[in-house]
Design an enzyme around this catalytic site. Sequence first.
Site, mmCIF file in Angstrom:
data_model
loop_
_atom_site.group_PDB
_atom_site.id
_atom_site.type_symbol
_atom_site.label_atom_id
_atom_site.label_comp_id
_atom_site.label_asym_id
_atom_site.label_seq_id
_atom_site.Cartn_x
_atom_site.Cartn_y
_atom_site.Cartn_z
ATOM 1 N N GLU B 67 -17.590 9.220 36.160
ATOM 2 C CA GLU B 67 -17.053 10.215 35.013
ATOM 3 C C GLU B 67 -16.339 9.478 33.848
ATOM 4 O O GLU B 67 -16.023 10.459 32.460
ATOM 5 C CB GLU B 67 -15.595 11.029 35.951
ATOM 6 C CG GLU B 67 -16.465 11.394 36.742
ATOM 7 C CD GLU B 67 -16.711 10.992 38.736
ATOM 8 O OE1 GLU B 67 -16.516 10.080 37.848
ATOM 9 O OE2 GLU B 67 -17.197 11.797 39.442
ATOM 10 N N PHE B 129 -7.909 16.918 51.997
ATOM 11 C CA PHE B 129 -9.099 15.141 51.416
ATOM 12 C C PHE B 129 -9.184 15.863 49.937
ATOM 13 O O PHE B 129 -9.819 16.593 49.314
ATOM 14 C CB PHE B 129 -10.534 15.893 52.039
ATOM 15 C CG PHE B 129 -11.679 15.076 51.448
ATOM 16 C CD1 PHE B 129 -11.978 13.008 52.273
ATOM 17 C CD2 PHE B 129 -12.957 15.448 51.131
ATOM 18 C CE1 PHE B 129 -12.705 13.068 51.134
ATOM 19 C CE2 PHE B 129 -14.122 14.637 50.734
ATOM 20 C CZ PHE B 129 -13.642 12.976 50.585
ATOM 21 N N LYS B 179 -9.716 24.933 43.761
ATOM 22 C CA LYS B 179 -11.023 25.727 44.352
ATOM 23 C C LYS B 179 -11.568 27.410 44.972
ATOM 24 O O LYS B 179 -12.080 28.129 44.075
ATOM 25 C CB LYS B 179 -11.479 24.818 45.522
ATOM 26 C CG LYS B 179 -12.803 25.307 45.908
ATOM 27 C CD LYS B 179 -13.299 23.985 47.064
ATOM 28 C CE LYS B 179 -14.772 24.116 47.486
ATOM 29 N NZ LYS B 179 -15.627 23.722 48.280
ATOM 30 N N MET B 493 -13.976 -12.239 21.491
ATOM 31 C CA MET B 493 -12.782 -12.291 21.091
ATOM 32 C C MET B 493 -11.654 -12.666 22.115
ATOM 33 O O MET B 493 -10.330 -13.388 21.456
ATOM 34 C CB MET B 493 -12.234 -10.180 21.164
ATOM 35 C CG MET B 493 -11.170 -9.481 20.338
ATOM 36 S SD MET B 493 -11.552 -10.447 18.482
ATOM 37 C CE MET B 493 -12.124 -9.629 17.970
HETATM 38 C C1 LIG Z 1 -11.714 -2.652 29.627
HETATM 39 C C2 LIG Z 1 -10.861 -3.424 29.009
HETATM 40 N N1 LIG Z 1 -10.886 -4.880 29.590
HETATM 41 C C3 LIG Z 1 -10.274 -5.655 28.851
HETATM 42 C C4 LIG Z 1 -9.949 -5.486 27.480
HETATM 43 C C5 LIG Z 1 -9.452 -6.834 26.715
HETATM 44 N N2 LIG Z 1 -10.448 -7.476 25.672
HETATM 45 C C6 LIG Z 1 -10.969 -7.515 24.381
HETATM 46 S S1 LIG Z 1 -12.054 -7.837 23.586
HETATM 47 C C7 LIG Z 1 -12.505 -8.426 24.763
HETATM 48 C C8 LIG Z 1 -13.788 -8.964 25.056
HETATM 49 C C9 LIG Z 1 -15.163 -8.355 24.456
HETATM 50 O O1 LIG Z 1 -16.584 -9.045 25.356
HETATM 51 P P1 LIG Z 1 -17.818 -8.434 24.792
HETATM 52 O O2 LIG Z 1 -17.821 -7.630 25.329
HETATM 53 O O3 LIG Z 1 -18.332 -10.078 25.200
HETATM 54 O O4 LIG Z 1 -17.800 -8.576 22.859
HETATM 55 P P2 LIG Z 1 -17.539 -9.545 22.616
HETATM 56 O O5 LIG Z 1 -15.916 -9.938 21.466
HETATM 57 O O6 LIG Z 1 -18.100 -11.116 22.717
HETATM 58 O O7 LIG Z 1 -18.041 -9.349 20.462
HETATM 59 C C10 LIG Z 1 -11.943 -8.038 26.558
HETATM 60 C C11 LIG Z 1 -12.012 -8.906 27.651
HETATM 61 C C12 LIG Z 1 -10.214 -4.800 27.185
HETATM 62 N N3 LIG Z 1 -10.314 -4.374 25.331
HETATM 63 N N4 LIG Z 1 -10.364 -3.306 27.292
#
Ligand SMILES: Cc1ncc(C[n+]2csc(CCOP(=O)(O)OP(=O)(O)O)c2C)c(N)n1
Lengths: 196, 582
Positions: B67, B129, B179, B493
């Site tokens: 979803e 449920f 429902k 990041m």
């Molecule tokens: C749902 C969620 N969990 C954690 C984060 C924290 N977060 C921000 S950027 C990032 C890293 C993303 O890594 P990747 O998808 O490999 O992209 P990159 O930065 O390497 O381009 C994380 C863990 C987030 N923004 N969203």
Amino acid sequence: MSKQEYTITVYTENQIGLLNRIAIIFSRRKINIDSLNTSPSEVDSVHRFTIVINETEEVVRKLCRQIEKQVEVLKAYYNTADEIVWQELALYKVPTEVIAAEVKVERLLREHGAKAVVIRKDYTVFEVAGHREETDKLIRVLEPFGLIEFVRSGRVAIIKASDGFHEKLKEFEYREPGEEAIENEYLDQGEKVFTM
Amino acid sequence: METLALQKEATTVQTTTTISGSEAVLKALLAEKVDTVFGYPGGAIMPIYDALYDYNDRLKHILVRHEQGAIHAAQGYARVSGKVGVVFATSGPGATNLVTGLADAMIDSTPVVCITGQVFAHLLGTDAFQETDVINITTPVTKWNYQVTDATEIPSVLAKAFYIAGSGRPGPVVIDITKNAQLQMFEYAGYKRCEHIRSYRPKPIVRKEYIQQAAQLINGAERPFIIFGQGVVLGKAEKEFLRFVEKSGIPAAWTIMGMGAIPTDHPLAAGMLGMHGNYGPNLLTNECDVLIAIGMRFDDRVTGRLDKYAKQAKIVHLDIDPAEIDKNVKTAVPVWGDCKETLPLLTELIEQKVYPQWLQRFKDCQAKEDQKVIQNELHPAGDVMTMGEVLRNLNELTNGEAIIVTDVGQHQMVACRYAKMNNTRSNVTSGGLGTMGFALPAAIGAAYGDPSRTTVAIIGDGGFQMTLQELGTIMQFKPNVKIMILNNQFLGMVRQWQELFHQRRYSFVDITSPDFVQVAKGFGIPGQSVSDRKDLRSALETMINADGSYLLEVMVGKENNVFPMVPQGRGVAEIVLGSDEV
Ligand SMILES: Cc1ncc(C[n+]2csc(CCOP(=O)(O)OP(=O)(O)O)c2C)c(N)n1
């Protein structure tokens, strides 16, 4: 800007769930609600919330805008204590035998404008309507005499400068509301933006 | 008298038909000109799915794989098409799976209507449920929500839902339908679209005196600067905005959400604001004398430290949402209203001007950023590929005509920094919430929102693994989505922050990935992986020219960083161009 007590008056539709929507505007910002009362208003079908908080005016103004943003809120106002007439109602339950025995108690109750609501053999319930300080005072007075129960209602408040909501509501009924309906959006009224 | 009353009754009886609540839902969608629904069935929404069986020819339903995918797809659809996205989900887990998307749509003002099934009304509150308190769970993340327990309410409630979701500052709406209400037969008297709710004022009244004050400030300015957000796009005011910019001669920079509202190559386009935005617009925010903010909300990722933000400037703020004015930044002139109305009024009153010296400041900053950052990013000297050069190649192939959907992380910032966009509604990203896993489902929605354009989803190796099950949706329904994974083998990041601010203590950012090409193959989607620059261009061409969806993985440098950067807690003028300055 320092914190002080503000009374927020919110005119709303009567809708399930709206209380929660309004309450979370405060809780999300970790702001404590000192008192909350919901009731009908002067206008049939329009509901009225009275909320008391202790905050700076800037915060209160922002809160009111967030409240007004809710789809089912018609209008939110905030006022300081001198701009409103307000009351809270308190109930005190004390053992009847103590009151009967001690003449002093009767005099004290009279001094505080307490009215007996129920008198039973075992206990008596008094009510006092007034400001917080007044109702608080009587708690301390009655404590030595075996105060059994105490409860105080939420604040209800009338805005001194208000002409009521009847005329305003008409504006809201129109497709294109007039300036009455959007007075909050008048920033050039400075700090008074949300008062009537 | 009696006969009159009877006659009246007779005519009303004639114009009603007996239908179920479920059918009323579908009739409402058709009346609102909905063509696509993203959803997933379950016990509490089965009557609606049963009715859908007979509406399949008029209403496209895309069966997602989760979803969360449904609501992100609806968001992508809404962002690209300008219409309201629609979601179906069942009660309990179906509804709770929507919460992330609702929060995302709420903070990014995306119009979606989610219809969730709910247990029978007589079971409410009994821990039945798959019963969850959907209304209370979703209250903080919806513009409006409502529970229907009686079918007769369905037409008017759905009319309200569409009106509220799409008008004023748009946002998500949840309608939870028990429902019994879905099954209930009732006298249906037709659907009437909602155009007014007395307690709801989508547009503040425009006050001419503020327009005049704003024009005066602008006309007297020496170093005016426009910053704009998604409000321009949501207000469908791109033309009005362009006219304003061009007549005023004022440089205009965008927030990540505003990107694309004017062509990124426009002579007055000053680049992106914010933590990883361009050097000039950030630095010069603190040098301008009049700052004109349009349809943006001064998010902390844009302002950096507030007490060091544009203190020297007089701020004019145009916004449709009165609660945004003075929320974060104190304005000198609040221009409340729909910018589609306020911009032409303002354009009328401003003088046609040019600011050659002031524009030169932006150009100088651009040159500095080019030399210190952009050149190395777009044309790296070493063997290791950069995300920037992938974007440069993509730009050359799509000529700024593609819809770019991004996930969250370094690749998102790089994509938004370097992607070219000629058209509005080309940038679909999770700006306010920063939801990893957004891009793949949002790109599916975008592809339905405008099938005539190429949709490219740019995703990190981490984020892709959050919602990659939606490859199944692509396999089954065949929307045309070009999936580009920029794989740096890290949660990039977060790793960048650990490198810069946590002494390179790489705590759980090292993420392993499956063979993405094999995964795609399992879903019947062709693809390839490139790790050598010489293969990049042709791989991109293959992807763009592929008949349908395609997955391209590009192996990029593991420890590349995104610069410039306004480190958290610093002012916009303290923007740094490299790790040596952090
Ligand atoms: C749902 C969620 N969990 C954690 C984060 C924290 N977060 C921000 S950027 C990032 C890293 C993303 O890594 P990747 O998808 O490999 O992209 P990159 O930065 O390497 O381009 C994380 C863990 C987030 N923004 N969203």
